[in-house]
Design an enzyme around this catalytic site. Structure first.
Site, PDB file in Angstrom:
ATOM      1  N   HIS A  84      45.540   5.407  32.420  1.00 32.70           N
ATOM      2  CA  HIS A  84      47.169   5.478  31.748  1.00 32.70           C
ATOM      3  C   HIS A  84      47.728   4.296  32.098  1.00 32.70           C
ATOM      4  CE1 HIS A  84      50.974   7.172  30.424  1.00 32.70           C
ATOM      5  NE2 HIS A  84      51.464   6.543  31.602  1.00 32.70           N
ATOM      6  N   ASP A 163      56.346  19.695  29.361  1.00 41.02           N
ATOM      7  CA  ASP A 163      56.529  18.168  29.202  1.00 41.02           C
ATOM      8  C   ASP A 163      57.092  17.776  27.762  1.00 41.02           C
ATOM      9  OD1 ASP A 163      56.271  15.312  30.036  1.00 41.02           O
ATOM     10  OD2 ASP A 163      54.954  15.477  28.476  1.00 41.02           O
ATOM     11  N   SER A 185      55.615  13.800  34.227  1.00 38.92           N
ATOM     12  CA  SER A 185      55.436  13.947  32.732  1.00 38.92           C
ATOM     13  C   SER A 185      54.121  13.164  32.485  1.00 38.92           C
ATOM     14  CB  SER A 185      56.452  13.048  32.133  1.00 38.92           C
ATOM     15  OG  SER A 185      56.224  12.670  31.003  1.00 38.92           O
ATOM     16  N   LYS A 189      50.041  15.374  31.856  1.00 40.12           N
ATOM     17  CA  LYS A 189      49.239  15.174  30.967  1.00 40.12           C
ATOM     18  C   LYS A 189      47.962  14.694  31.274  1.00 40.12           C
ATOM     19  CE  LYS A 189      52.523  12.888  28.776  1.00 40.12           C
ATOM     20  NZ  LYS A 189      53.893  12.777  28.565  1.00 40.12           N
TER      21      LYS A 189
HETATM   22  N1  URA Z   1      55.559   8.285  29.567  1.00 36.52           N
HETATM   23  C1  URA Z   1      55.738   9.707  29.391  1.00 36.52           C
HETATM   24  O1  URA Z   1      54.629  10.346  29.151  1.00 36.52           O
HETATM   25  N2  URA Z   1      56.621  10.349  30.322  1.00 36.52           N
HETATM   26  C2  URA Z   1      57.572   9.728  30.815  1.00 36.52           C
HETATM   27  O2  URA Z   1      58.401  10.273  31.415  1.00 36.52           O
HETATM   28  C3  URA Z   1      57.480   8.223  30.718  1.00 36.52           C
HETATM   29  C4  URA Z   1      56.832   7.665  30.220  1.00 36.52           C
END
Ligand code: URA
Length: 413
Positions: A84, A163, A185, A189
């Site tokens: 990520h 989320d 968040s 994911k």
């Molecule tokens: N990207 C995300 O998916 N969530 C956030 O809170 C910030 C960046």
């Protein structure tokens, strides 16, 4: 347990530590529509000011992760890994890293996002390939993963719905830049992919979400702590985002540059970052990863991805013609000297101005526009020689982008 939401909000407002079960109830209630947006906004603002400790952040992550469906990998599956990035200008690493890492025998189910503000999104870039479908139901994604070892998709309505709702709410209530909320968040994911190992590319600088290295370190530590709580090996790499990554910014232009990198060519900074991140989650040494880029294996895997997602690999060498901006012109150096600065923040804003990015989530984007052949810091330039090429839809857009680039690029004599 009966949850009295106003009391919970007030306790967080006053700096109290909440119990994981309370956080779980709040998120479940919000997902089910029982807790209204106004209460959730107040809660997010209380967290923004008072923060959350590692146990609370992990509880929030788990509650959001379990608000929807998750990947189920079959018995005996290979290690499942992902990367990520907190996002940056010209950051096309996912397009190269996913096929590369999939060549090493691990699985990589990459759930990515769209661009918002000055940072681009992997999904938008992939959609510049004609026919490429990113809205993939989970069952289909799992089948693709089993076949190719890789899938590149967007967050579905059923993946971390809490989320999806909360991020949209934070976006309009000034509560995005909170480390526990960002951590929950992002990690919810990623952990919905049922990972064994994750590498985080946490950017800092003018073109990043986190403006300072210290803030990036705090976010990285928070995400590592949640990974530990949830039994996932998490590595974090901090990287400056003061100048754009590579030499191309803009959707199809970045795919073209990614293809160069997948063919063993491309800008040195891009290749280095891909390898730095890939080696943290791959079972093979860096030399082998370099070989997979140089011998065409990663490039062939990208063709497999394109085919699986509904595109035609034969279109890839033609992307420049498929997305041909009406106005493509050089931006000349105003004087001779050494490039001292290429400010990623300004370049990102110029790209948005051209139409390559979005101001609001509902905006559409232009896949053809942006910049390529961009100079890098430390390079010597001669007056009148190009500092980059601008791809614009109209002459007005071209001129605005040009004036922004004048601010972005500093040349020292
Ligand atoms: N990207 C995300 O998916 N969530 C956030 O809170 C910030 C960046």
């Amino acid at each position: 347990m009966n949850l009295h939401v106003p009391t919970l909000i007030a306790r967080k407002r006053d700096g109290d530590t909440l119990d994981p079960a309370e956080i779980r109830k709040l998120i479940d209630g919000y997902t089910a529509g029982e807790v209204p947006d106004y209460q959730m906004s107040a809660f997010a603002m209380a967290v923004f000011f008072k923060g959350m400790d590692a146990v609370e952040t992990a509880a929030l992550t788990r509650a959001m992760l379990e608000s929807g469906e998750v990947f189920h990998h079959p018995d005996g599956h290979p290690p499942v890994v992902d990367k990520h990035s907190t996002g940056g200008i010209g950051d096309k690493v996912s397009l190269i890293l996913a096929p590369l890492v999939a060549c090493t025998g691990v699985w990589i189910p990459m759930v990515s996002g769209r661009g918002l503000g000055i940072t681009g999104g992997t999904l938008d870039k992939l959609e510049s390939i004609p026919g490429f479908k990113v809205a993939i139901p989970l069952a289909e994604a799992q089948a693709m993963l089993a076949k190719n070892g890789v899938v590149m998709m967007g967050q579905t309505d059923r993946l971390c719905p809490a989320d999806k709702k909360l991020y949209a709410l934070r976006d309009v209530t000034g509560t995005v830049p909170s480390i526990p909320l960002i951590t929950a968040s992002i990690m919810s994911k990623k952990l919905a992919e049922s990972l064994d190992r994750l590498v985080l590319d946490v950017k800092f600088g003018s073109g990043a979400f986190m403006k300072t290295e210290a803030a990036a370190r705090l976010l990285a530590d928070s995400m590592i702590a949640v990974g530990k709580e949830m039994g996932v090996e998490v590595h974090a790499v901090l990287n400056p985002m003061s100048e754009p990554l590579g030499r191309a910014v803009g959707n199809s232009l970045e795919v073209i540059e990614s293809l160069e990198c997948l063919e063993g060519r491309g800008p040195a900074d891009l290749r280095k970052l891909v390898l730095d991140l890939a080696e943290k989650i791959s079972p093979v040494p860096r030399k082998e990863l370099e070989h997979l880029l140089d011998d065409g294996s990663a490039r062939r895997k990208f063709d497999d991805i394109v085919r699986a997602h509904g595109g035609d690999p034969a279109d890839l060498p033609k992307l420049g013609q498929i997305h041909h901006a009406p106005l493509i012109r050089d931006f000349p150096a105003p004087c001779s000297g050494t490039v001292a600065e290429v400010d990623a923040g300004w370049v990102g804003q110029a790209a948005v101005q051209l139409g390559a990015g979005r101001s609001r989530a509902s905006d559409s984007i232009d896949h053809a526009v942006g910049f390529d052949h961009l100079v890098k810091c430390g390079e010597h330039v001669h007056q009148g020689h190009p500092l980059c090429r601008i791809h614009a839809r109209t002459a007005v857009d071209f001129e605005i982008a040009e004036s922004m680039l004048e601010k972005a690029i500093r040349i020292e004599h």
